[in-house]
Design an enzyme around this catalytic site. Structure first.
Site, PDB file in Angstrom:
ATOM      1  N   ASP A 119      55.634 -46.471 151.433  1.00  0.00           N
ATOM      2  CA  ASP A 119      54.563 -46.450 152.428  1.00  0.00           C
ATOM      3  C   ASP A 119      53.257 -46.119 151.713  1.00  0.00           C
ATOM      4  OD1 ASP A 119      53.027 -46.251 154.712  1.00  0.00           O
ATOM      5  OD2 ASP A 119      54.532 -45.137 155.835  1.00  0.00           O
ATOM      6  N   HIS A 121      50.206 -45.820 153.507  1.00  0.00           N
ATOM      7  CA  HIS A 121      49.173 -45.388 154.453  1.00  0.00           C
ATOM      8  C   HIS A 121      48.772 -43.938 154.173  1.00  0.00           C
ATOM      9  CE1 HIS A 121      51.135 -48.796 156.422  1.00  0.00           C
ATOM     10  NE2 HIS A 121      49.920 -49.041 156.884  1.00  0.00           N
ATOM     11  N   SER A 172      59.662 -45.432 157.121  1.00  0.00           N
ATOM     12  CA  SER A 172      59.434 -44.233 156.301  1.00  0.00           C
ATOM     13  C   SER A 172      60.353 -43.089 156.696  1.00  0.00           C
ATOM     14  CB  SER A 172      57.982 -43.764 156.432  1.00  0.00           C
ATOM     15  OG  SER A 172      57.138 -44.766 155.984  1.00  0.00           O
TER      16      SER A 172
END
Lengths: 229, 359
Positions: A119, A121, A172
């Protein structure tokens, strides 16, 4: 001539600006999320001899607290908090430099943070890092796409009070489970918080974390509580 | 392909349009690359390498899940759009590939500076391999299943990929710069649409991934400025009904439907079913896709019975009168038990046949 006038005006301003005014201006700069103004008023506060702790508690942290309150009242939004975070960091950087080795700012705890593997982000995490750093926490930010082994390696090295695992993608969650399992199996005792809009009480329990936060601001508040316990 | 898709096509599109000729509540699933890899055993690169392989894998997955919907996950203005921009601007280092999940664009890498935004090249999607294959895959699925593929567009999702965290700061310190970036993304979305028309044909609907419409991200005024106004412009150019997807936790559904004419909203929050009951009362002509079935709750950690209860709650409260599609939101995560996904169509079979029997 203009330079002389500006110089005289500067000295005059410095003399007439009392402690309260200076701290109020600094707090407002934090609240407005204006890093340049924050630097200007933190420097002025130092010059007129306000102790660092006072500057931190009565202006910087107060500004952060008021920004958080406005966020909870839907007056402020993520962009405002991020700008506040920038102003806090700009101001605390000046404070730290002014100390030149003296330890007037006590660390509130060590936090290891990162976005889990797979991930990338990092917006919520960046808000958490920015505000907490300004509030006196020592933050080690591993960035994004961090493998479980990297969390473990760093946790062993710095022995953090708290580990924060961030992630936005539904996928996630599995990586959070893997990371927490690895940390616990290696006897890492730090408190663990997971953060991301995808999380719930149920998924937090499944992951085995101590708490969860659905957004950055909630994360900041919960981290304060977890570190107090 | 083992399934006759026509009943599903009718179920989904009739529900959205409010037709009374619907046999039961449809089941719409978001099975992304991860789920397709899990079910077919293929890697993402294998899937993307050939439209035929990709189309067959997608069909197998959605049939296995017993879903009424089917779509190509990469034909969406998310990571694939990040890749298209990365390629057009020689910044492929910003892209990270995975074996069993979609590629990702490192947030903020492509538009780090003001100059990057000024010089940003709009991708030509007809020259991007992933987009070419994704559109050909959508075309094949159209042909094989007769399920008309819905195009998915977005502004803010792409802004976040290209500009990252800085985009939020730009809102306060340089809104014109941010609007310039939105404008370029809008142009790129129109290029996707033009390519879609050429390869796949006219879509029945546009599915907007409207991530800006979230309270925890920005004010409603800002969401309209940086996403809403561009959706209105898309609507002027694309004359099909639009649907709004938002998988955030604090969506502005009630606010946005007063400003923009959506025929359906899709989300999993707020979790309070009363919100959705009220939404249906206030907006009886807007279909609800999802309501409060969140993939990170019952779906992930519960049992099939927990899922059944949740589906039942949604159906009994929202399906009477029609315009309700059962849908866990958002993308089904890797760890979600397959039995929990299959519990949805089973629960629909039990409670979701029209007319809905409340007791």
């Amino acid at each position: 001539m203009i330079k002389i006038f500006k110089g005289i005006k500067g000295i005059y301003n410095l003399l007439i600006m009392n402690e309260e005014e200076s701290l109020e201006q600094l707090k407002n700069a934090i609240l407005e999320g204006n890093p340049n103004k924050a630097i200007e008023f933190v420097e002025k506060s130092i010059k007129i001899g306000i102790p660092v702790k006072e500057i931190l508690n009565r202006a910087i942290l107060k500004g952060a607290e008021e920004a958080g309150k406005l966020y909870e009242e839907d007056e402020y939004f993520l962009p405002d908090l991020l700008m506040t975070g920038d102003a806090i960091n700009a101001a605390t950087e000046i404070l730290k430099n002014s100390l030149s080795g003296k330890s007037e700012i006590e660390s509130k705890g060590i936090i290891l943070i990162g976005t889990v593997e797979g991930d990338i982000h990092d917006i919520g995490k960046s808000l958490v890092v920015s505000i907490l750093r300004g509030q006196g926490f020592e933050i080690v930010d591993l960035g994004s796409d961090v493998p479980p082994e990297e969390f473990l390696r760093k946790a062993k090295e710095i022995n953090p009070n708290l580990i924060g695992l961030s992630g936005l993608m539904t996928m996630s969650i599995s990586k959070m489970v893997e990371t927490v399992n690895l940390l616990r199996s290696e006897n890492i005792q730090s408190r663990i918080i997971v953060g991301g809009g995808i999380l719930s009480k149920e998924s937090c329990e499944m992951i085995g974390a101590d708490d969860f936060a659905k957004d950055g601001w909630e994360g900041i508040k919960k981290i304060h509580n977890l570190i107090k316990i | 392909m083992v399934k006759d898709w026509v009943p599903s096509v009718n179920r989904i599109f009739r529900t959205i349009s409010g037709s009374k000729r619907v046999d039961k509540v449809p089941f719409l699933a978001f099975a992304g690359e991860q789920m397709i890899c899990r079910i077919t055993g293929k890697t993402v690169r294998e899937l993307y390498s050939s439209p035929k392989v990709y189309a067959n894998a997608i069909i197998s997955t959605f049939e296995f899940l017993n879903a009424d919907s089917i779509n190509v996950p990469s034909a969406y203005a998310g990571p694939s759009e990040g890749l298209a921009f990365a390629e057009a601007n020689n910044k492929l280092d910003a892209i990270k590939w995975f074996n069993y999940q979609p590629l990702m664009c490192k947030q903020g890498e492509i538009c780090k500076s003001e100059e990057d935004i000024d010089k940003l090249e709009i991708p030509d999607h007809s020259k991007n391999n992933l987009w070419k294959n994704s559109l050909l895959t959508a075309k094949m699925i159209n042909e094989k299943t007769k399920f008309p593929q819905v195009i998915s567009l977005s502004i803010w999702s792409v802004v976040q990929e290209l500009r990252g965290l800085e985009a939020y700061k730009d809102m306060r310190r340089n809104p014109d710069l941010l609007l310039k970036l939105c404008e370029k993304i809008f142009e790129s979305q129109m290029d996707i649409y033009e390519n879609w028309l050429e390869v796949v044909g006219m879509p029945p609907n546009v599915f907007i991934a409207g991530y800006a419409f979230n309270r925890h991200m920005m004010s409603f005024q800002d969401s309209m400025r940086y996403e809403g106004q561009f959706i209105k412009r898309m609507m002027n150019k694309i004359k099909v009904p639009f649907m709004l997807h938002n998988c955030g936790t604090s969506p502005y559904f009630t606010e946005v439907v007063k400003e923009i004419d959506f025929i359906a909203v899709n989300g999993s929050h707020p979790l309070d079913i009363e919100y959705w009951i009220d939404f249906k009362k206030q907006h009886p002509k807007i279909a609800i896709i999802g309501a409060n079935i969140d993939v990170s709750r019952e779906m992930l950690t519960g049992t099939p019975s927990d899922v059944e209860e949740k589906v039942k709650e949604n159906i009994l409260n929202l399906a009477p009168g029609g315009r309700y599609i059962c849908c866990p939101v958002c993308s089904l995560p890797w760890g979600v038990p397959i039995q929990n996904i299959l519990a949805i169509p089973k629960a629909i079979e039990k409670y979701g046949h029209y007319p809905i029997k409340i007791n």
